[in-house]
Design a protein around this motif. Sequence first.
Motif, PDB file in Angstrom:
ATOM      1  N   UNK A   9     -36.478 -38.120   0.860  1.00  0.00           N
ATOM      2  CA  UNK A   9     -37.717 -38.314   0.106  1.00  0.00           C
ATOM      3  C   UNK A   9     -38.386 -39.627   0.509  1.00  0.00           C
ATOM      4  N   UNK A  10     -37.581 -40.650   0.683  1.00  0.00           N
ATOM      5  CA  UNK A  10     -38.097 -41.953   1.091  1.00  0.00           C
ATOM      6  C   UNK A  10     -38.762 -41.859   2.462  1.00  0.00           C
ATOM      7  N   UNK A  11     -38.075 -41.259   3.409  1.00  0.00           N
ATOM      8  CA  UNK A  11     -38.617 -41.140   4.767  1.00  0.00           C
ATOM      9  C   UNK A  11     -39.915 -40.334   4.786  1.00  0.00           C
ATOM     10  N   UNK A  12     -39.959 -39.262   4.011  1.00  0.00           N
ATOM     11  CA  UNK A  12     -41.178 -38.449   3.939  1.00  0.00           C
ATOM     12  C   UNK A  12     -42.328 -39.244   3.319  1.00  0.00           C
ATOM     13  N   UNK A  13     -42.021 -40.003   2.272  1.00  0.00           N
ATOM     14  CA  UNK A  13     -43.065 -40.800   1.608  1.00  0.00           C
ATOM     15  C   UNK A  13     -43.597 -41.881   2.540  1.00  0.00           C
ATOM     16  N   UNK A  14     -42.711 -42.546   3.264  1.00  0.00           N
ATOM     17  CA  UNK A  14     -43.151 -43.578   4.214  1.00  0.00           C
ATOM     18  C   UNK A  14     -44.031 -42.936   5.288  1.00  0.00           C
ATOM     19  N   UNK A  15     -43.613 -41.818   5.807  1.00  0.00           N
ATOM     20  CA  UNK A  15     -44.398 -41.137   6.841  1.00  0.00           C
ATOM     21  C   UNK A  15     -45.769 -40.730   6.297  1.00  0.00           C
ATOM     22  N   UNK A  16     -45.809 -40.243   5.055  1.00  0.00           N
ATOM     23  CA  UNK A  16     -47.064 -39.784   4.464  1.00  0.00           C
ATOM     24  C   UNK A  16     -48.020 -40.936   4.149  1.00  0.00           C
ATOM     25  N   UNK A  52     -33.095 -47.156  -8.058  1.00  0.00           N
ATOM     26  CA  UNK A  52     -33.595 -47.316  -9.428  1.00  0.00           C
ATOM     27  C   UNK A  52     -34.885 -46.539  -9.695  1.00  0.00           C
ATOM     28  N   UNK A  53     -35.436 -45.888  -8.691  1.00  0.00           N
ATOM     29  CA  UNK A  53     -36.667 -45.119  -8.872  1.00  0.00           C
ATOM     30  C   UNK A  53     -36.287 -43.742  -9.408  1.00  0.00           C
ATOM     31  N   UNK A  54     -36.762 -43.461 -10.613  1.00  0.00           N
ATOM     32  CA  UNK A  54     -36.383 -42.209 -11.281  1.00  0.00           C
ATOM     33  C   UNK A  54     -37.116 -41.000 -10.720  1.00  0.00           C
ATOM     34  N   UNK A  55     -38.414 -41.141 -10.538  1.00  0.00           N
ATOM     35  CA  UNK A  55     -39.245 -40.019 -10.110  1.00  0.00           C
ATOM     36  C   UNK A  55     -39.542 -40.133  -8.619  1.00  0.00           C
ATOM     37  N   UNK A  56     -38.868 -39.339  -7.824  1.00  0.00           N
ATOM     38  CA  UNK A  56     -39.070 -39.411  -6.372  1.00  0.00           C
ATOM     39  C   UNK A  56     -40.470 -38.967  -5.958  1.00  0.00           C
ATOM     40  N   UNK A  57     -41.135 -38.208  -6.812  1.00  0.00           N
ATOM     41  CA  UNK A  57     -42.517 -37.801  -6.532  1.00  0.00           C
ATOM     42  C   UNK A  57     -43.453 -39.018  -6.551  1.00  0.00           C
ATOM     43  N   UNK A  58     -43.043 -40.077  -7.224  1.00  0.00           N
ATOM     44  CA  UNK A  58     -43.868 -41.280  -7.341  1.00  0.00           C
ATOM     45  C   UNK A  58     -43.681 -42.230  -6.163  1.00  0.00           C
ATOM     46  N   UNK A  59     -42.826 -41.899  -5.223  1.00  0.00           N
ATOM     47  CA  UNK A  59     -42.565 -42.787  -4.089  1.00  0.00           C
ATOM     48  C   UNK A  59     -43.821 -43.167  -3.290  1.00  0.00           C
ATOM     49  N   UNK A  60     -44.727 -42.236  -2.980  1.00  0.00           N
ATOM     50  CA  UNK A  60     -45.929 -42.645  -2.232  1.00  0.00           C
ATOM     51  C   UNK A  60     -46.745 -43.712  -2.971  1.00  0.00           C
ATOM     52  N   UNK A  61     -46.924 -43.544  -4.264  1.00  0.00           N
ATOM     53  CA  UNK A  61     -47.659 -44.544  -5.044  1.00  0.00           C
ATOM     54  C   UNK A  61     -46.869 -45.846  -5.120  1.00  0.00           C
ATOM     55  N   UNK A  62     -45.567 -45.755  -5.244  1.00  0.00           N
ATOM     56  CA  UNK A  62     -44.708 -46.939  -5.304  1.00  0.00           C
ATOM     57  C   UNK A  62     -44.824 -47.742  -4.003  1.00  0.00           C
ATOM     58  N   UNK A  63     -44.871 -47.032  -2.882  1.00  0.00           N
ATOM     59  CA  UNK A  63     -45.020 -47.702  -1.590  1.00  0.00           C
ATOM     60  C   UNK A  63     -46.358 -48.441  -1.493  1.00  0.00           C
ATOM     61  N   UNK A  64     -47.432 -47.823  -1.961  1.00  0.00           N
ATOM     62  CA  UNK A  64     -48.734 -48.491  -1.935  1.00  0.00           C
ATOM     63  C   UNK A  64     -48.732 -49.714  -2.840  1.00  0.00           C
ATOM     64  N   UNK A 120     -61.016 -43.744   0.966  1.00  0.00           N
ATOM     65  CA  UNK A 120     -60.194 -43.614   2.158  1.00  0.00           C
ATOM     66  C   UNK A 120     -58.966 -42.758   1.887  1.00  0.00           C
ATOM     67  N   UNK A 121     -58.407 -42.894   0.677  1.00  0.00           N
ATOM     68  CA  UNK A 121     -57.171 -42.193   0.344  1.00  0.00           C
ATOM     69  C   UNK A 121     -57.375 -41.019  -0.595  1.00  0.00           C
TER      70      UNK A 121
END
Length: 162
Positions: A9-16, A52-64, A120-121
């Motif tokens: 999930x992390x790798x996909x979010x970083x790529x996205x 510690x990140x509960x919702x993996x769906x939130x990873x893209x927003x967390x990265x930003x 842009x996003x």
Amino acid sequence: MPSDTRRDSFLKAVEARKHSMYRVALMMLRHPADAEDAVSDAVEITWRRLHSIRDLEALPAYLLKSTINAAHKALRGWKRESTMEHLEALLPSTHPETPVWMYLGGMKEKYSLPLLLRFSEGMSDQEIAGILNVPRGTIASRLSRGLKMLKQELEREEKGRG
């Protein structure tokens, strides 16, 4: 070590989000190398906190959000105001003729960041509010005010040419 699901999930979010992260950092920091450092820091911080990140769906927003925080940290470290002396760094190589990017770079961050994230996003007011930790109404106001300022600048530019 994170589980395979979390790692994937992390790798996909970083790529996205890698291009979005870079654009945000570049707009804030003005220098490509500094923007790359901020993105790298954001990825590293997110990786370390992945457990510690509960919702993996939130990873893209967390990265930003991590990118914005890393850029703010860099700016605080410089202890200087952003200037327009390196305006060229703001212009994405795919849009070198677009004056909008130039004007966004000259605006206060509280207006330019929401505009960048929206146009842009393609993010909603609610998504932007979550990333910037401000109420949704504040984002709507900043978008409206930022668009008005942008329109005024572009009109001035047009009058200057005519």
